[in-house]
Design an enzyme around this catalytic site. Structure first.
Site, PDB file in Angstrom:
ATOM      1  N   PRO A 198       0.831  -1.215   0.000  1.00  0.00           N
ATOM      2  CA  PRO A 198       0.000   0.000   0.000  1.00  0.00           C
ATOM      3  C   PRO A 198       0.858   1.254   0.000  1.00  0.00           C
ATOM      4  O   PRO A 198       1.895   1.312   0.657  1.00  0.00           O
ATOM      5  CB  PRO A 198      -0.787  -0.104   1.294  1.00  0.00           C
ATOM      6  CG  PRO A 198      -0.744  -1.530   1.673  1.00  0.00           C
ATOM      7  CD  PRO A 198       0.483  -2.127   1.085  1.00  0.00           C
ATOM      8  N   CYS A 199       0.394   2.255  -0.765  1.00  0.00           N
ATOM      9  CA  CYS A 199       1.238   3.434  -0.961  1.00  0.00           C
ATOM     10  C   CYS A 199       0.595   4.719  -0.442  1.00  0.00           C
ATOM     11  O   CYS A 199       1.208   5.771  -0.517  1.00  0.00           O
ATOM     12  CB  CYS A 199       1.556   3.595  -2.440  1.00  0.00           C
ATOM     13  SG  CYS A 199       0.082   3.691  -3.462  1.00  0.00           S
ATOM     14  N   GLN A 200      -0.615   4.646   0.104  1.00  0.00           N
ATOM     15  CA  GLN A 200      -1.305   5.890   0.480  1.00  0.00           C
ATOM     16  C   GLN A 200      -0.486   6.728   1.454  1.00  0.00           C
ATOM     17  O   GLN A 200      -0.516   7.945   1.396  1.00  0.00           O
ATOM     18  CB  GLN A 200      -2.672   5.607   1.125  1.00  0.00           C
ATOM     19  CG  GLN A 200      -3.691   5.022   0.190  1.00  0.00           C
ATOM     20  CD  GLN A 200      -3.664   3.491   0.220  1.00  0.00           C
ATOM     21  OE1 GLN A 200      -2.638   2.901   0.541  1.00  0.00           O
ATOM     22  NE2 GLN A 200      -4.764   2.883  -0.127  1.00  0.00           N
TER      23      GLN A 200
END
Ligand SMILES: C[S@@+](CC[C@H](N)C(=O)[O-])C[C@H]1O[C@@H](n2cnc3c(N)ncnc32)[C@H](O)[C@@H]1O
Length: 461
Positions: A101-103
């Site tokens: 995940p990159c948020q």
């Protein structure tokens, strides 16, 4: 042709060495972590990998994945390393791939590293506990300078991986979108940067324009004179024509494009909802901006009243993307089945994806190297160094560079960090090829000089 390689960093004995068949062999087996709807898996499959298992914690993503890619995705919270790592180790994959995940890194999200950034460390833990020959990780550019990636990198280096780390622009890898992403490819026992030149050389010279997708979507158009001012006049040859009445009239120069015209996007520009003060309207002759969940939202009055100065046409008349459009711009095939999910979730899955054409191009470079079909670069400044430091005449420099290239062919494209492992692999290759003694020592000498130059570079001399 067989090449024996020594994983000295892992403490394996020569008899335990992997036998690598150059040029052919069974497909490499890959496990994908954080697989989402399957963009990366699709690309790796196309490159020639066999995906044996994929994990994601979102049921709807796993459903879409299984329906479109193949039934190997399972729902699991990858935070449970202690229960999932042994399961993955039993699969004995040749590669672990994934885009954690990159948020928490993304410019679109909060810029504080939080729980989700931790998954970059978790990804490294899975790689280190399984020790596949290869791994590939994708993330947003911002992850490069994060504390999470610094920790992950340390773990991966300690486990014996050489790393190739770069930012790629998807528009140069078969995708009509300026999507810049951090890619890290790791291989056990290699030197850092071992695949850099191959990935860079695989880039196309020009970015892919949106027309590559929309040209195919809309095809050719014909003008059929509308019966009323509020009716459209332009029709795609791929759709049923309107009822033929008195339609055989040329398109008047004063014809104002109608929103339902089949070529509307071509004449009016396309609107991608921008962030902050970025541009919103794009032509078909350029790549799209990076697709995000909200890309296909209509322009708000605040934008229409205050447009970007570089918009090629007014946002108020621009073509508004459909979900099918964003899916295609993200590299999903036209027949990809997104049914059965909330529209908002589909927008998120599309935005999350690693575009399949880009994953395929990266996967192909990994496979080419695995099969010994590509070699690490011999940079030009090695030659300059030989001229300056070793006072070599130009012919000798050219010979030395050629011999380093030959050594790398003999090593099956390997760029082994351990000098002992490299020497052993080279001697094995000499025997296999039956090279004359004089040739062997020329190649050994050139490779020694090359390593000396690399050490000088590292020491900053
Ligand atoms: C950037 S997306 C990956 C997209 C994917 N690589 C593709 O090409 O379509 C990250 C994925 O991580 C998943 N994810 C987030 N936290 C997770 C967790 N704890 N366990 C498993 N998956 C998780 C999300 O559901 C999301 O699909």
């Amino acid at each position: 042709m067989l090449l024996e390689t020594v994983g000295l960093d892992l403490g394996s004995s020569p008899t335990e060495q992997a036998k690598l068949e150059i040029g052919k062999g069974p497909p490499l087996r890959v496990v994908e972590l954080y697989a989402g709807a399957g963009g990366m898996s699709l690309g790796l499959q196309r490159a020639g990998f066999e995906v044996v298992r994929a994990y994601d914690h979102m049921q709807s993503a796993v459903d879409i994945y299984n329906r479109n890619v193949g039934y190997h995705a399972v729902v699991a919270d990858l935070g449970n390393v202690a229960s999932i790592a042994p399961e993955i180790a039993k699969l004995k994959p040749d590669m672990i791939a994934g885009g954690p995940p990159c948020q928490d890194f993304s410019p679109a999200g909060a810029r504080i590293e939080g729980e989700r950034a931790n998954h970059t460390r978790t990804f490294a833990l899975y790689v280190c506990s399984t020790a596949p020959e290869w791994f590939m990780m994708e993330n947003v550019q911002r992850a490069r300078n994060s504390a999470a990636w610094a920790d992950a990198r340390d773990m991966l280096k300690n486990a014996g991986y050489g790393l190739t780390q770069l930012v790629v622009n998807a528009a140069l890898y078969g995708v009509p979108q300026k999507r810049k992403r951090l890619i890290v490819v790791g291989r056990l026992g290699e030197r850092d940067g071992f695949l850099l030149a191959s990935i860079q050389q695989a880039a196309t010279p020009e970015p892919m324009p949106l027309r590559a997708v929309f040209g195919n979507l809309f095809g050719d158009h014909v003008y059929s004179h509308p019966r009323a001012l509020d009716r459209r006049g332009v029709w795609s040859v791929d759709e049923p024509s309107p009822t033929i009445r008195n339609a055989r009239r040329p398109q008047p120069a004063t014809y104002a494009p109608h929103r339902n015209d089949s070529n509307y996007s071509e004449v009016s520009g396309l609107y991608f909802r921008p962030f902050h003060d970025a541009r919103g309207v794009y032509t078909l002759d350029e790549p799209a901006p990076s697709i995000v969940r909200t890309s296909r939202e209509r322009p708000r009055s605040s934008y229409i009243d205050n447009p970007h100065p570089d918009d090629p046409t007014p946002a108020a008349t621009a073509y508004i993307l459909t979900q099918n459009d964003t899916s295609r711009i993200q590299g999903f095939p036209a027949d990809w089945d997104w049914s059965g999910c909330l529209s908002r979730d589909v927008d998120q899955m599309i935005a999350n994806a690693v575009p399949a054409p880009m994953a395929a191009m990266l996967g192909k470079e990994i496979l080419r190297r695995e099969r010994g079909e590509s070699q690490p670069d011999v940079p030009g400044n090695f030659g300059q160094w030989l001229t300056k430091e070793k006072r070599m005449p130009s012919q000798m420099v050219a010979n030395a560079k050629w011999r380093v290239k030959r050594a790398r062919q003999l090593l099956g494209g390997r760029d082994l960090r351990c000098l002992g492992a490299e020497a052993y692999a080279l001697e094995t290759a000499f025997e296999r090829e039956g090279l004359a003694k004089a040739k062997r020592s020329e190649i050994r000498r050139a490779l020694r000089q090359f390593r000396e130059w690399q050490e000088h570079l590292q020491a900053g001399i």
